[in-house]
Write a protein that holds these residues in place. Sequence first.
Motif, PDB file in Angstrom:
ATOM      1  N   ASP A  22    -106.087  41.020  17.758  1.00  0.00           N
ATOM      2  CA  ASP A  22    -107.114  41.969  18.165  1.00  0.00           C
ATOM      3  C   ASP A  22    -108.383  41.432  18.211  1.00  0.00           C
ATOM      4  OD1 ASP A  22    -105.555  44.037  19.531  1.00  0.00           O
ATOM      5  OD2 ASP A  22    -104.825  44.594  17.492  1.00  0.00           O
ATOM      6  N   LEU A  23    -108.815  40.278  17.364  1.00  0.00           N
ATOM      7  CA  LEU A  23    -110.010  39.737  17.305  1.00  0.00           C
ATOM      8  C   LEU A  23    -110.294  38.938  18.537  1.00  0.00           C
ATOM      9  CD1 LEU A  23    -112.254  39.570  14.999  1.00  0.00           C
ATOM     10  CD2 LEU A  23    -111.760  37.161  14.894  1.00  0.00           C
ATOM     11  N   SER A  24    -109.370  38.688  19.544  1.00  0.00           N
ATOM     12  CA  SER A  24    -109.625  37.929  20.684  1.00  0.00           C
ATOM     13  C   SER A  24    -110.386  38.849  21.708  1.00  0.00           C
ATOM     14  CB  SER A  24    -108.106  37.969  21.188  1.00  0.00           C
ATOM     15  OG  SER A  24    -107.646  38.989  21.750  1.00  0.00           O
ATOM     16  N   GLU A  25    -110.650  40.121  21.436  1.00  0.00           N
ATOM     17  CA  GLU A  25    -111.560  40.890  22.084  1.00  0.00           C
ATOM     18  C   GLU A  25    -112.906  40.672  21.574  1.00  0.00           C
ATOM     19  OE1 GLU A  25    -107.864  43.731  22.687  1.00  0.00           O
ATOM     20  OE2 GLU A  25    -109.879  44.165  21.031  1.00  0.00           O
ATOM     21  N   VAL A  26    -113.131  40.552  20.525  1.00  0.00           N
ATOM     22  CA  VAL A  26    -114.472  40.151  19.966  1.00  0.00           C
ATOM     23  C   VAL A  26    -114.968  38.917  20.173  1.00  0.00           C
ATOM     24  CG1 VAL A  26    -115.726  40.007  17.828  1.00  0.00           C
ATOM     25  CG2 VAL A  26    -114.110  41.898  18.081  1.00  0.00           C
ATOM     26  N   CYS A  27    -114.101  38.015  20.271  1.00  0.00           N
ATOM     27  CA  CYS A  27    -114.241  36.334  20.464  1.00  0.00           C
ATOM     28  C   CYS A  27    -114.803  36.536  22.254  1.00  0.00           C
ATOM     29  CB  CYS A  27    -113.059  35.631  20.474  1.00  0.00           C
ATOM     30  SG  CYS A  27    -112.746  35.576  18.480  1.00  0.00           S
ATOM     31  N   TYR A  28    -114.083  37.278  22.954  1.00  0.00           N
ATOM     32  CA  TYR A  28    -114.425  37.371  24.628  1.00  0.00           C
ATOM     33  C   TYR A  28    -115.806  37.759  24.448  1.00  0.00           C
ATOM     34  CZ  TYR A  28    -114.720  38.986  29.200  1.00  0.00           C
ATOM     35  OH  TYR A  28    -114.837  39.360  30.391  1.00  0.00           O
ATOM     36  N   ILE A  29    -116.207  39.026  23.976  1.00  0.00           N
ATOM     37  CA  ILE A  29    -117.472  39.465  23.779  1.00  0.00           C
ATOM     38  C   ILE A  29    -118.550  38.640  23.360  1.00  0.00           C
ATOM     39  CG2 ILE A  29    -118.697  41.675  22.880  1.00  0.00           C
ATOM     40  CD1 ILE A  29    -116.316  43.082  22.766  1.00  0.00           C
ATOM     41  N   LEU A  30    -118.300  37.783  22.358  1.00  0.00           N
ATOM     42  CA  LEU A  30    -119.365  37.024  21.704  1.00  0.00           C
ATOM     43  C   LEU A  30    -119.237  35.759  22.265  1.00  0.00           C
ATOM     44  CD1 LEU A  30    -119.018  37.940  17.931  1.00  0.00           C
ATOM     45  CD2 LEU A  30    -120.761  38.860  19.491  1.00  0.00           C
ATOM     46  N   GLY A  31    -118.465  35.580  23.420  1.00  0.00           N
ATOM     47  CA  GLY A  31    -118.644  33.985  23.778  1.00  0.00           C
ATOM     48  C   GLY A  31    -117.597  32.810  23.221  1.00  0.00           C
ATOM     49  N   LEU A  32    -116.554  33.309  22.541  1.00  0.00           N
ATOM     50  CA  LEU A  32    -115.977  32.443  21.649  1.00  0.00           C
ATOM     51  C   LEU A  32    -114.511  32.088  22.306  1.00  0.00           C
ATOM     52  CD1 LEU A  32    -116.953  33.862  18.088  1.00  0.00           C
ATOM     53  CD2 LEU A  32    -118.014  31.939  19.391  1.00  0.00           C
ATOM     54  N   GLU A  33    -114.426  32.480  23.525  1.00  0.00           N
ATOM     55  CA  GLU A  33    -112.921  32.126  23.912  1.00  0.00           C
ATOM     56  C   GLU A  33    -112.262  30.889  24.017  1.00  0.00           C
ATOM     57  OE1 GLU A  33    -115.273  34.095  27.667  1.00  0.00           O
ATOM     58  OE2 GLU A  33    -115.886  33.184  25.755  1.00  0.00           O
ATOM     59  N   GLU A  34    -113.192  29.835  23.563  1.00  0.00           N
ATOM     60  CA  GLU A  34    -112.808  28.302  23.783  1.00  0.00           C
ATOM     61  C   GLU A  34    -112.007  28.288  22.307  1.00  0.00           C
ATOM     62  OE1 GLU A  34    -116.230  27.995  21.030  1.00  0.00           O
ATOM     63  OE2 GLU A  34    -115.630  29.174  23.069  1.00  0.00           O
TER      64      GLU A  34
END
Length: 247
Positions: free
Chosen positions: A222-234
């Motif tokens: 579920d941290l994938s969503e936080v990564c999306y929000i913070l620009g860490l999708e890579e």
Amino acid sequence: MEKDLLLVQMDCKTDVDDIHTAAALYTLMSQPDFQGVNYLPVAGTYGVQEGLYVSPNELLDVAFGKKWADADADRAKALKEVMKKAKKALNSGGDIWIAEAGQSDFSALLIQEIQKTMSQIKPSERIHVVQHSNWNEKVTSEEALAFVKATADYHKIPDGNAVGNGSPGFRTPGYTQWQTQLSDPKQLEVWQLAVKIGLEYNGVEGRYNNEAVAENGLDFSDLSEVCYILGLEEIKDTEEFFGRFAK
């Protein structure tokens, strides 16, 4: 970062993955680049799914002190606490970003309260909801999910349980390297407690049996969503996450 509010809403039912997600959130928010983020973890934001709760209280107290809201113990009180922070952010010109580490039922309540008390706010422009899981959508009440999708700025991103689909893949069986990668005593304490609670409740009394956790691994998908929000999708996977952020 100066104005916006990040809500990390965890259902904690019946999968133990949110316990690991809370630990990963603490690791991420401990980084110098993100210490200025205005965020609030919210536990117990479950929808209509059946099964027993996995209490995150001990872990959240250790990781975040009193800076989290308990929607399992008292949903109305938690909504008031979240609304207080949401109003402050919205009145200062900030937006609300919701990482749905669970279902959208609580988000629906929050948006309705904002509509009722802050009619000048357009949720489709100022409230951003990020979801990664088909399962989480399935066990949100139909009315709440339809309302949130129709009212807020709703983002469906690739599932954080898989690697190589555009979201970080944070579900990794047998991953124990964190034990040597973490040297910071507080981070180590948080992760040790998260893993302990995960193993204690995983698959117990009818709870979901998370196979990655059962195999002495981690699941903070579920941290994938936080990564999306913070620009860490890579970020690719669990190994890269700890390689970048473990202290």
